[in-house]
Design a protein around this motif. Structure first.
Motif, mmCIF file in Angstrom:
data_model
loop_
_atom_site.group_PDB
_atom_site.id
_atom_site.type_symbol
_atom_site.label_atom_id
_atom_site.label_comp_id
_atom_site.label_asym_id
_atom_site.label_seq_id
_atom_site.Cartn_x
_atom_site.Cartn_y
_atom_site.Cartn_z
ATOM 1 N N PHE A 84 0.874 -1.172 0.000
ATOM 2 C CA PHE A 84 0.000 0.000 0.000
ATOM 3 C C PHE A 84 0.910 1.221 0.000
ATOM 4 C CE2 PHE A 84 -4.166 1.792 1.746
ATOM 5 C CZ PHE A 84 -3.750 3.111 1.792
ATOM 6 N N CYS A 85 0.934 1.956 -1.123
ATOM 7 C CA CYS A 85 1.838 3.103 -1.268
ATOM 8 C C CYS A 85 1.045 4.397 -1.288
ATOM 9 C CB CYS A 85 2.662 2.969 -2.552
ATOM 10 S SG CYS A 85 3.771 4.365 -2.859
ATOM 11 N N THR A 86 1.396 5.328 -0.411
ATOM 12 C CA THR A 86 0.729 6.624 -0.379
ATOM 13 C C THR A 86 1.639 7.626 0.310
ATOM 14 O OG1 THR A 86 -1.365 7.730 0.126
ATOM 15 C CG2 THR A 86 -0.462 6.287 1.833
ATOM 16 N N ASN A 87 1.168 8.879 0.444
ATOM 17 C CA ASN A 87 1.982 9.855 1.164
ATOM 18 C C ASN A 87 1.628 9.833 2.646
ATOM 19 O OD1 ASN A 87 0.208 12.349 1.902
ATOM 20 N ND2 ASN A 87 -0.343 11.933 -0.228
ATOM 21 N N THR A 88 2.583 10.229 3.452
ATOM 22 C CA THR A 88 2.465 10.075 4.903
ATOM 23 C C THR A 88 1.289 10.860 5.470
ATOM 24 O OG1 THR A 88 4.878 9.849 4.966
ATOM 25 C CG2 THR A 88 3.758 10.226 7.056
ATOM 26 N N SER A 89 1.087 12.082 5.002
ATOM 27 C CA SER A 89 -0.006 12.908 5.533
ATOM 28 C C SER A 89 -1.363 12.275 5.253
ATOM 29 C CB SER A 89 0.060 14.316 4.926
ATOM 30 O OG SER A 89 1.236 14.977 5.322
ATOM 31 N N TYR A 90 -1.536 11.761 4.038
ATOM 32 C CA TYR A 90 -2.801 11.117 3.680
ATOM 33 C C TYR A 90 -3.026 9.877 4.546
ATOM 34 C CZ TYR A 90 -6.118 8.391 0.857
ATOM 35 O OH TYR A 90 -7.185 7.630 0.435
ATOM 36 N N PHE A 91 -1.980 9.104 4.760
ATOM 37 C CA PHE A 91 -2.087 7.887 5.562
ATOM 38 C C PHE A 91 -2.488 8.226 6.999
ATOM 39 C CE2 PHE A 91 -0.163 4.471 8.167
ATOM 40 C CZ PHE A 91 -0.735 3.355 7.566
ATOM 41 N N ALA A 92 -1.828 9.230 7.581
ATOM 42 C CA ALA A 92 -2.157 9.630 8.950
ATOM 43 C C ALA A 92 -3.570 10.190 9.031
ATOM 44 C CB ALA A 92 -1.147 10.663 9.444
ATOM 45 N N THR A 93 -3.991 10.915 7.995
ATOM 46 C CA THR A 93 -5.350 11.459 7.961
ATOM 47 C C THR A 93 -6.383 10.340 7.910
ATOM 48 O OG1 THR A 93 -4.625 13.502 6.884
ATOM 49 C CG2 THR A 93 -6.946 12.903 6.640
ATOM 50 N N LEU A 94 -6.129 9.332 7.075
ATOM 51 C CA LEU A 94 -7.047 8.193 7.003
ATOM 52 C C LEU A 94 -7.187 7.524 8.369
ATOM 53 C CD1 LEU A 94 -6.239 6.236 3.700
ATOM 54 C CD2 LEU A 94 -8.224 7.668 4.181
#
Length: 332
Positions: A84-94
């Motif tokens: 699962f690849c994404t940016n850190t801010s988006y991951f923390a927001t989710l």
């Protein structure tokens, strides 16, 4: 350079600080990873050639259907895939603000991890630009002495802001012509007015989550940033994100790899992210890039400041363009 190779069937999260790096990973690793970005990076397929982002798409409108838009498909593929690849801010927001049930995986890799603290600070900061304070509070917020005074102020406004959120929902519902069937109304692209209301609803909903977190977090220290400039943005910033970082790292995976050109001593890293120093291992290596490619090339343009930036920007852009022209075949 280190390579972390997981055996078949082992799930991993791969986080980075930039969308450009996500795109690079996708180009270099292809089907070995599943990439997902925020909704604004995908176009709704329900409106033909009208470019409506999925954040304003059919499924986001009042009584909109559940759909499998490009964003939903990318997210589902990432959730089901091995990487699962994404940016850190988006991951923390989710994880934090949207309460997504992201299962714990075997491996979490945070690339460009020297940015992790600042990214988490940004995720948990409650910011109030002037445009929003006018809409939500009737004007600029007062300049108070400390975070505790703002906590009392925000607590007094919570009910009213939640009422404003409900009002936005009703205003969106009211845009549907009387007697119009939901299907026929939703088949038309959202108007500018509807998109503006949807955007405000989304922003206020996110802001309310952060305000509630700030109001309830009396045991944490907060910094107030409120520049004296006219039209300045008020920011309520957590002094530390230690507990948030510890939760993110410990609950996301069994094994965490923080990757960066430089992260500092492991004791400082452990303290910053709330980790037991004994559980932290540090691995280092020489740079894979030739020394000639790592030189510092100093090209003075002028003394940059808020006042000088408009005047110096053309020269700054020219200097950057000249550097790029001198290195047309080099990355980085």
């Amino acid at each position: 350079m280190f390579f972390v190779e997981a055996p078949p069937g082992v799930d991993a999260y791969l986080l980075t600080s930039q969308k450009l790096l996500q795109d690079q990973y996708e180009r270099e690793f292809g089907d070995d990873l599943q990439l997902v970005k925020g909704r604004d990076n995908y176009v709704c397929e329900r409106y033909g050639e009208v470019p409506v982002p999925t954040s304003r798409g059919m499924c986001r409108r009042p009584r909109g259907p559940q759909c499998q838009c490009p964003y939903a498909r990318a997210k589902a593929a990432a959730l089901a895939g091995p990487i699962f690849c994404t940016n850190t801010s988006y991951f923390a927001t989710l994880r934090h603000w949207r309460a997504e049930q992201l299962r714990k995986r075997r491996l979490l890799i945070v690339d460009e991890a020297h940015n992790l603290e600042s990214q988490l600070v940004s995720v948990f900061t409650a910011a109030f630009p002037l445009e929003q304070t006018r809409a939500w509070f009737g004007g600029p917020l007062p300049r108070l002495g400390d975070a505790d005074e703002y906590r009392a102020l925000m607590r007094d406004h919570l009910d009213r802001l939640e009422g404003r959120l409900d009002t936005l929902g009703r205003e969106l519902e009211a845009l549907r012509p009387s007697g119009a069937a939901a299907e026929s109304f939703l088949s038309m692209p959202p108007s500018r007015e509807e998109q503006a209301l949807m955007a405000e609803h989304e922003i206020l909903e996110a802001a309310l989550a952060r305000i509630r977190f700030f109001v309830d977090a009396e045991d944490r220290e907060w910094i107030v940033r409120y520049p004296p400039d006219i039209g300045a943005t008020l920011e309520l910033v957590p002094l530390t994100v230690t507990s948030m970082a510890r939760e993110l790292l410990s609950e996301s995976a069994d094994l965490v790899v923080l990757s960066s050109a430089y992260l500092g001593h492991r004791s400082a890293l452990a303290e910053c992210f709330g980790l037991e120093e004994a559980t932290v291992r540090s691995l280092t290596s020489d740079s894979p890039f030739a020394l000639a490619q790592r030189r510092i090339d100093y090209r003075p343009v002028g003394r940059l400041s808020v006042t000088s930036l408009p005047r110096l920007e053309p020269a700054l852009f020219d200097a950057v363009a000249a550097i790029l022209a001198e290195h047309p075949r080099e990355k980085g």
